[in-house]
Structures are given as C-alpha cells and as structure tokens.
Scaffold this motif. Structure first.
Motif, PDB file in Angstrom:
ATOM      1  N   LYS A 197       0.816  -1.224   0.000  1.00  0.00           N
ATOM      2  CA  LYS A 197       0.000   0.000   0.000  1.00  0.00           C
ATOM      3  C   LYS A 197       0.848   1.272   0.000  1.00  0.00           C
ATOM      4  CE  LYS A 197      -2.608   1.204   3.706  1.00  0.00           C
ATOM      5  NZ  LYS A 197      -3.848   1.302   4.517  1.00  0.00           N
ATOM      6  N   VAL A 198       1.874   1.314   0.855  1.00  0.00           N
ATOM      7  CA  VAL A 198       2.618   2.571   1.018  1.00  0.00           C
ATOM      8  C   VAL A 198       3.469   2.926  -0.197  1.00  0.00           C
ATOM      9  CG1 VAL A 198       2.607   2.501   3.521  1.00  0.00           C
ATOM     10  CG2 VAL A 198       4.497   1.416   2.270  1.00  0.00           C
ATOM     11  N   LEU A 199       3.555   1.998  -1.175  1.00  0.00           N
ATOM     12  CA  LEU A 199       4.292   2.331  -2.414  1.00  0.00           C
ATOM     13  C   LEU A 199       3.374   2.799  -3.534  1.00  0.00           C
ATOM     14  CD1 LEU A 199       7.083  -0.405  -2.678  1.00  0.00           C
ATOM     15  CD2 LEU A 199       7.178   1.879  -1.651  1.00  0.00           C
ATOM     16  N   MET A 225       3.453   6.892  -1.758  1.00  0.00           N
ATOM     17  CA  MET A 225       2.771   7.716  -0.743  1.00  0.00           C
ATOM     18  C   MET A 225       3.591   7.891   0.534  1.00  0.00           C
ATOM     19  SD  MET A 225      -0.368   5.618   1.005  1.00  0.00           S
ATOM     20  CE  MET A 225      -1.096   4.803  -0.397  1.00  0.00           C
ATOM     21  N   ILE A 226       4.392   6.898   0.877  1.00  0.00           N
ATOM     22  CA  ILE A 226       5.147   7.001   2.133  1.00  0.00           C
ATOM     23  C   ILE A 226       6.217   8.097   2.077  1.00  0.00           C
ATOM     24  CG2 ILE A 226       6.834   5.197   1.541  1.00  0.00           C
ATOM     25  CD1 ILE A 226       6.668   4.269   4.495  1.00  0.00           C
ATOM     26  N   ARG A 227       6.640   8.485   0.862  1.00  0.00           N
ATOM     27  CA  ARG A 227       7.616   9.583   0.744  1.00  0.00           C
ATOM     28  C   ARG A 227       7.066  10.893   1.300  1.00  0.00           C
ATOM     29  NH1 ARG A 227      11.473  11.406   0.472  1.00  0.00           N
ATOM     30  NH2 ARG A 227      12.264  12.090  -1.535  1.00  0.00           N
ATOM     31  N   PHE A 228       5.748  11.071   1.171  1.00  0.00           N
ATOM     32  CA  PHE A 228       5.134  12.295   1.701  1.00  0.00           C
ATOM     33  C   PHE A 228       5.200  12.297   3.228  1.00  0.00           C
ATOM     34  CE2 PHE A 228       3.455  11.867  -2.502  1.00  0.00           C
ATOM     35  CZ  PHE A 228       3.309  13.166  -2.966  1.00  0.00           C
ATOM     36  N   VAL A 229       5.013  11.115   3.795  1.00  0.00           N
ATOM     37  CA  VAL A 229       5.046  10.992   5.253  1.00  0.00           C
ATOM     38  C   VAL A 229       6.472  11.251   5.754  1.00  0.00           C
ATOM     39  CG1 VAL A 229       4.591   9.437   7.179  1.00  0.00           C
ATOM     40  CG2 VAL A 229       3.165   9.312   5.126  1.00  0.00           C
ATOM     41  N   ILE A 230       7.443  10.682   5.043  1.00  0.00           N
ATOM     42  CA  ILE A 230       8.850  10.882   5.426  1.00  0.00           C
ATOM     43  C   ILE A 230       9.202  12.367   5.360  1.00  0.00           C
ATOM     44  CG2 ILE A 230      11.249  10.436   4.744  1.00  0.00           C
ATOM     45  CD1 ILE A 230      10.303   7.671   3.738  1.00  0.00           C
ATOM     46  N   ALA A 256      12.723   0.835  -2.221  1.00  0.00           N
ATOM     47  CA  ALA A 256      12.216   2.137  -2.690  1.00  0.00           C
ATOM     48  C   ALA A 256      12.639   3.284  -1.780  1.00  0.00           C
ATOM     49  CB  ALA A 256      10.688   2.084  -2.800  1.00  0.00           C
ATOM     50  N   LEU A 257      12.968   2.966  -0.534  1.00  0.00           N
ATOM     51  CA  LEU A 257      13.262   4.040   0.431  1.00  0.00           C
ATOM     52  C   LEU A 257      14.711   4.015   0.896  1.00  0.00           C
ATOM     53  CD1 LEU A 257      10.079   3.745   2.651  1.00  0.00           C
ATOM     54  CD2 LEU A 257      10.477   5.258   0.711  1.00  0.00           C
ATOM     55  N   LYS A 258      15.544   3.381   0.094  1.00  0.00           N
ATOM     56  CA  LYS A 258      16.935   3.158   0.491  1.00  0.00           C
ATOM     57  C   LYS A 258      17.581   4.416   1.075  1.00  0.00           C
ATOM     58  CE  LYS A 258      18.645   0.653  -2.836  1.00  0.00           C
ATOM     59  NZ  LYS A 258      19.417   0.519  -4.036  1.00  0.00           N
ATOM     60  N   GLY A 259      18.136   4.269   2.260  1.00  0.00           N
ATOM     61  CA  GLY A 259      18.870   5.380   2.857  1.00  0.00           C
ATOM     62  C   GLY A 259      17.999   6.419   3.554  1.00  0.00           C
ATOM     63  N   ARG A 260      16.683   6.364   3.339  1.00  0.00           N
ATOM     64  CA  ARG A 260      15.833   7.404   3.940  1.00  0.00           C
ATOM     65  C   ARG A 260      15.266   6.979   5.280  1.00  0.00           C
ATOM     66  NH1 ARG A 260      15.256  11.292   0.487  1.00  0.00           N
ATOM     67  NH2 ARG A 260      15.554  10.796  -1.712  1.00  0.00           N
TER      68      ARG A 260
END
Ligand code: UD1
Ligand code: MG
Length: 470
Positions: free
Chosen positions: A32-34, A42-47, A72-76
C-alpha cells in the motif's frame, strides 16, 4: 513547499512510520505505502513531513512487501520488521529496541505516524510535538473534526485531556457519534511509550494489538495525554482504498500547484496539470495545459512548458521552451527549443540555445551550445559540437546488435538530410556529409563525405518502355 521555511532542525526527536500492513482494501500486489501519488510513493510524503518537523532518526516498521518498500526508500529510513501483522500496537513494539537505543543516546521523544496518511504536513507535526513539550504530557494525539467520522478511531475526552481512543468497530452508540477523530499521528515520551506498549492486549473486535489502547493505559496511570487539532481536516485522510488514493492525489495536486502559483509560476489549466512534490520551478515560467512534471525536476525562470509535456528528473535552465515533449533524466540549458513531439531519453545534455525539434528522439546525446537537430532524427550515444546543423532524417546507427558505439560530430559541421552515421564514426569540425549518405568512415575536418549511389539519368526511358510494351 510553503511551510519549509519554518522548519527547525531538532536532533532530540526520533520517528516511527508504521507501514507493515497488508493494505487489503487496496486489492493490490503492490504494498500500500508504495502506491504512487504525483509520481512518488505515498510514504515519501510521510517521510518528508517528518523531516520537516525535524525528525532525524526515522524508523519504518515493514512487513508486507518489506523488501520492495526498503528498496524504494533506500537510505531514507531505518527498517525494522514485523513478521505477522498483529496490529498497530504490535507494530510499534517491533521498533522498541531501536527506540530504546536512541533513548540511551539522549533522545527522549518520538513521533509516530502511519505510512498511509500522506497529507500530513511538517507544520502540523511540529505543532503536535510542541504541544506535548509545552504541556509536559506523556503523549500528544493529532485530531481532526469530521462531519462523517466513519472508519476512524474516536477521541474520548474529559475536559482537555484525552482519556481514550475507541476504534469504530469497538465504539458504542454514543462514542460513534463523536466527530473528533484520531488522525493517526502521535508524539510520545519514549519511556512512557515503552511501558504502555507492554500493557496493551488484543481484546477488541479485531483481535489486534491497538496502538490506540496506549492512550487509555497512560491516562489510567494518571499521565496527561493532550491533543492538537488540525484546522485542515484534509490532512487526516488515511488511504485504505483506491478511491481515497484518488482523492489524496487531487488534494496534494492542488496544494502543490497553489504553492507554485503563489511563487510566480503561471499554471494555465490547474485541473489538467500534475506536478510532483519535489519539483522546483522559477518565476514567470508558464506551465501550459496537460503537463506532468515529476521527480527531482528543476525548471528555471521564464520557461514555457507544454502543452502536454511529461518531464521527469530533468534540469532545465531559463527561457527554454519544451513543447509536447517527453523527457527524462536530461539536462537542458538556457534558451533551448525542444519539441513539438520530441522524446529525450536519459543522459541527454542540451547546451544553451540548442534545438531538438519535431519527431526527434535522443538518448545519451550531448548537443553542444547552438547546435540544432530540427527534424525527424534519432541521435543516440553521440556528441554534437557547437553550431552543428543536423539535417532532417539523420540517424546515428549506434547499435551493431551487440554493443553501442559513439558518433562524434565536430563543431560547425553540417550533416546532410537523411544521413546514416554508422558508429563508431567521427565527422570532423566544419565537415559536411552529403544528403542521403551512409557514412561508415570518419570524415576529416572541412571535407565533404559522400556515400551514396551516383544518380544516372536514362534519357528517353519512358518512351522506350512504352514502345516496348506496344
Ligand atoms: C488506524 C487507527 C485509527 C485511525 C486511523 C487513521 C489503530 C488501531 N487505529 O486505523 O484510530 O483513525 O488509523 O487513518 O491504530 N500497520 C502495521 N502493522 C499492523 C497493522 C497496521 O504496520 O499489524 C500499519 C499499516 O501499514 C498502516 C497503519 O499501520 O500504515 C495503519 O493501519 P490501518 O490498518 O490502515 O489502520 P486503520 O484501520 O486505518
Ligand atoms: Mg488506515
């Protein structure tokens, strides 16, 4: 974004994003969060909201599709894992060892958010955190007022204090009527959170460990739990299905377009324009109808983009025109003229004043300042020198079926229409190729390369043919 200026870096805060859930209601193979919003998961907005609120150590609890989300979120984010999805309280418990390690390094507080609330802003999270700090409460809960609170946890208060959050499925008739809802963002004192997470039990309608039960336990211990109510109820939208996804995209789209318009960008038809959250655009640029601009794209001042251009991860200088073009991972200089119907694939660099015209495809093409490729060409793996003119229909034959090869065209050269440049090949400075040539050997500087069958005219041929048929 508008609230970026207010950000205060605060190293005293950690954060956890809960993102292990199946997302059953999405009916999707993708976690879901991708699911993308404006081209970003969508999770990038939360980050980003957490980063804007000064959270420096961001943990994400992953489960369903963990490897994909992590990639997808490597390093973040720092991943922690929840193997079985036993509820939001259980998920947060998986992050406790890391949180306790932060605690030992002097961090006392953590923000907790869900990965499916992409409309939350850094500004709101900052207010939430400040509310807890100013009141010295064990926890602060973000709330919103909804006319239709269906589907959300209800906030139960005594005076100003939150005493419980009751999930919809567990709420009695009176609680169902409460229209102050749990957005799903919290600020916790880490010590109190750790104690509370040990105490919650899965005794509820869904048989899950609810994070929300932490609130009643803290309150029962005589600890203060305060709330911060966002004035913008839209921020609370949680994405559980594709209808909510579409709604979130629309709200975010407007928010971002408004930001650009306030900074001096004209958006000709907002309803038909999509601009990603990380795109930068200089003032007096004009975004014509039907554009989609994504990724880390940076556009300079006084450009005209569109109509109907799709631009991803490009850098574009000032005063350039990008008409009906698809471009990705390219650098386009100042006063360039691109389009209509141009396809710029990754690795192209257009120098100042360069032109890539109608029905031109380019890939890893370096087009030096002032060089022009105006019509119907494929330019791949090539360097085109300053002020070169590439005639209509020119093809760089860069691929021999196994490897890719380079074409180099020196400054001030003139490539005749319908030339095939069979790479590897070099056309020297100031050289010419004759129209219709298939150039397989280097052309020296200032020479003319001709490589085509010589024309022969057969005089009287028609008459001869007709008399033969008679
Ligand atoms: C949750 C809240 C509800 C709130 C709403 C706001 C609880 C019990 N309820 O309900 O009060 O109004 O969000 O949108 O917290 N997750 C895990 N592991 C699990 C279960 C969930 O990591 O075992 C993650 C999910 O990936 C998701 C988030 O937690 O990102 C929230 O889960 P979800 O099932 O969407 O909770 P809601 O029913 O929306
Ligand atoms: Mg949800």
């Amino acid at each position: 974004m508008a609230n970026e200026g207010m950000v205060r870096k605060d190293t005293k805060s950690a954060a956890v994003i809960l993102a292990a859930g199946m997302g059953v209601r999405m009916k999707s193979d993708l976690p879901k969060v991708l699911h993308p919003l404006l081209g970003e998961p969508m999770i990038r907005f939360v980050i980003r909201a957490l980063e804007q609120a000064g959270a420096s150590n961001i943990l994400a609890v992953l489960g369903h599709g963990a490897a994909q989300v992590e990639e997808a979120l490597k390093g973040r984010i720092k991943p922690v894992y929840q193997e079985k999805q036993l509820g939001t309280g259980h998920a947060l418990r998986m992050a406790l060892p890391e949180l306790m390690a932060y605690r030992e390094s002097g961090i006392e507080e953590c923000l907790v958010v869900y990965g499916d609330t992409p409309l939350l802003t850094g500004e709101t999270l900052t207010c939430l955190r400040n509310t807890r700090r100013e009141t010295g409460a064990a926890a602060a809960v973000l709330t919103a007022l909804f006319d239709k609170p269906e589907g959300y946890g209800r906030i139960i208060k005594e005076g100003d204090r939150v005493v419980a959050i009751v999930e919809e499925k567990d709420a009695d008739a009176a609680q169902q009527k409460v229209n102050e809802i749990n957005v799903g963002a919290y600020a916790f004192d880490i010590d109190w959170l750790a104690k509370a997470l040990e105490e919650i039990r899965p005794v509820n309608a869904q048989g899950e460990y609810y994070l929300t039960d932490v609130i009643a336990w803290l309150s029962g211990q005589g600890q203060a739990v305060v709330s911060w109510q966002t004035h913008d109820a839209e921020e609370a939208l949680g994405i559980n299905d594709r209808l909510q996804l579409a709604k979130a995209q629309d709200l975010l789209r407007h928010r971002i377009l408004e930001g650009h318009m306030r900074e001096g960008v004209t958006v000709e038809e907002p309803a038909a324009t999509i601009i990603g959250p990380f795109v930068e655009i200089g003032r007096d640029s004009f975004i014509e109808t039907g554009c989609q601009i994504f990724g880390q794209t940076v556009i300079g001042k006084s450009c005209v983009i569109g109509p109907r251009s799709r631009i991803t991860d490009c850098r574009i200088g000032d005063e350039s025109t990008i008409n009906q073009t698809t471009a990705m991972e390219c650098e386009i200089g100042n006063r360039c003229d691109v389009g209509p119907y141009t396809y710029l694939r990754p690795g192209c660099v257009l120098g100042d004043g360069a032109k890539a015209g109608t029905f031109v495809e380019m890939k890893k093409a370096i087009i030096a300042p002032g060089a022009k490729v105006p019509h119907l060409s494929y330019m791949g793996d090539c360097f085109v020198g300053e002020r070169v003119n590439v005639g209509a229909g020119t093809i760089t034959c860069n691929y021999d079926g196994k490897d890719k090869h380079q074409t180099i065209i020196g400054a001030d050269a003139f490539i005749g229409s319908n030339s095939n440049l069979v790479a590897p090949v070099t056309v020297g400075e100031g050289a010419y190729t004759a129209a219709g040539s298939t150039i397989t050997e280097d052309v020296p500087a200032e020479a003319l390369g001709i490589a085509r069958g010589r024309q022969k005219n057969i005089i009287g041929w028609k008459r001869a043919k007709h008399s033969a048929n008679a």
